[in-house]
Write an enzyme that holds these catalytic residues in place. Sequence first.
Site, mmCIF file in Angstrom:
data_model
loop_
_atom_site.group_PDB
_atom_site.id
_atom_site.type_symbol
_atom_site.label_atom_id
_atom_site.label_comp_id
_atom_site.label_asym_id
_atom_site.label_seq_id
_atom_site.Cartn_x
_atom_site.Cartn_y
_atom_site.Cartn_z
ATOM 1 N N GLY A 46 20.015 84.204 9.848
ATOM 2 C CA GLY A 46 18.991 83.462 9.134
ATOM 3 C C GLY A 46 17.660 84.181 9.229
ATOM 4 O O GLY A 46 17.435 84.969 10.156
ATOM 5 N N GLN A 51 8.630 85.046 9.134
ATOM 6 C CA GLN A 51 8.965 86.194 9.981
ATOM 7 C C GLN A 51 8.639 87.537 9.332
ATOM 8 O O GLN A 51 8.546 88.544 10.022
ATOM 9 C CB GLN A 51 10.456 86.165 10.347
ATOM 10 C CG GLN A 51 10.831 85.005 11.262
ATOM 11 C CD GLN A 51 12.315 84.985 11.511
ATOM 12 O OE1 GLN A 51 13.056 84.368 10.765
ATOM 13 N NE2 GLN A 51 12.752 85.668 12.551
ATOM 14 N N CYS A 93 16.955 85.480 17.744
ATOM 15 C CA CYS A 93 16.004 85.466 16.636
ATOM 16 C C CYS A 93 15.596 86.903 16.350
ATOM 17 O O CYS A 93 15.348 87.669 17.283
ATOM 18 C CB CYS A 93 14.784 84.640 17.037
ATOM 19 S SG CYS A 93 13.522 84.535 15.764
ATOM 20 N N LEU A 94 15.536 87.261 15.077
ATOM 21 C CA LEU A 94 15.134 88.629 14.714
ATOM 22 C C LEU A 94 13.694 88.919 15.153
ATOM 23 O O LEU A 94 13.323 90.075 15.304
ATOM 24 C CB LEU A 94 15.293 88.850 13.207
ATOM 25 C CG LEU A 94 16.752 88.904 12.712
ATOM 26 C CD1 LEU A 94 16.805 88.904 11.189
ATOM 27 C CD2 LEU A 94 17.485 90.119 13.271
ATOM 28 N N HIS A 135 16.642 76.030 13.209
ATOM 29 C CA HIS A 135 15.888 77.177 13.741
ATOM 30 C C HIS A 135 14.989 77.780 12.645
ATOM 31 O O HIS A 135 13.808 78.047 12.880
ATOM 32 C CB HIS A 135 16.905 78.197 14.270
ATOM 33 C CG HIS A 135 16.326 79.485 14.768
ATOM 34 N ND1 HIS A 135 16.539 79.938 16.055
ATOM 35 C CD2 HIS A 135 15.576 80.444 14.157
ATOM 36 C CE1 HIS A 135 15.908 81.104 16.201
ATOM 37 N NE2 HIS A 135 15.335 81.436 15.070
ATOM 38 N N GLU A 136 15.541 77.957 11.442
ATOM 39 C CA GLU A 136 14.766 78.595 10.359
ATOM 40 C C GLU A 136 13.658 77.686 9.840
ATOM 41 O O GLU A 136 12.553 78.146 9.561
ATOM 42 C CB GLU A 136 15.684 79.015 9.206
ATOM 43 C CG GLU A 136 16.765 80.033 9.557
ATOM 44 C CD GLU A 136 16.278 81.198 10.395
ATOM 45 O OE1 GLU A 136 15.120 81.615 10.234
ATOM 46 O OE2 GLU A 136 17.046 81.683 11.242
ATOM 47 N N HIS A 139 10.642 77.798 11.948
ATOM 48 C CA HIS A 139 9.768 78.953 11.700
ATOM 49 C C HIS A 139 8.683 78.620 10.673
ATOM 50 O O HIS A 139 7.542 79.063 10.800
ATOM 51 C CB HIS A 139 10.585 80.145 11.161
ATOM 52 C CG HIS A 139 11.210 80.999 12.222
ATOM 53 N ND1 HIS A 139 10.486 81.639 13.197
ATOM 54 C CD2 HIS A 139 12.504 81.361 12.440
ATOM 55 C CE1 HIS A 139 11.301 82.350 13.975
ATOM 56 N NE2 HIS A 139 12.543 82.192 13.537
#
Length: 170
Positions: A46, A51, A93-94, A135-136, A139
Amino acid sequence: MSLLKILIFPDTRLRTVADPIGSIDNSIKKLSQDMLETMYAGNGVGLAATQVNIHKRLVVVDVSEEKNDPLILVNPEVEILNFEKNKIYAEGCLSVPGFYEEIERPNMIKIKATSIEGKKINLKAEGMKSIVLQHEIDHLDGKMFVDFLSNVKRQRIRQKLLKQKKKKKI
Ligand code: NI
């Protein structure tokens, strides 16, 4: 398509609350494709626009094994979080590369959003897909999974990532 630069924790821009998307123009369509490419390149499941330092309410997700089932959500909104049953999942997480920590979240989520074609979507998800969507969407509100951790753990991750950033500049 092009790969986008991902902001790394503790970059304060990750704390920006994203704005709703008014009209889905070509720049938003291109952004969603670039985000998918960036997510796949990083082996992520995701990615939120936050981000990649674009503060608009857009997320992309693909939890399929074959990485061939992309989901693009414009202005996703959580309608129901079912707190009756929770799930513990090791989240990564990226924007927090190399760290995986167990987080407990509601197992079921109902979302309303707009598709990239401009159609209204109602979506119910359970298990991993539900976790990734939560999670997304976090963000987009400037929240990150490290916020669920103890201060000590979060500080440790912060220090390690800051050190890595310094090293890269040499
Ligand atoms: Ni993330």
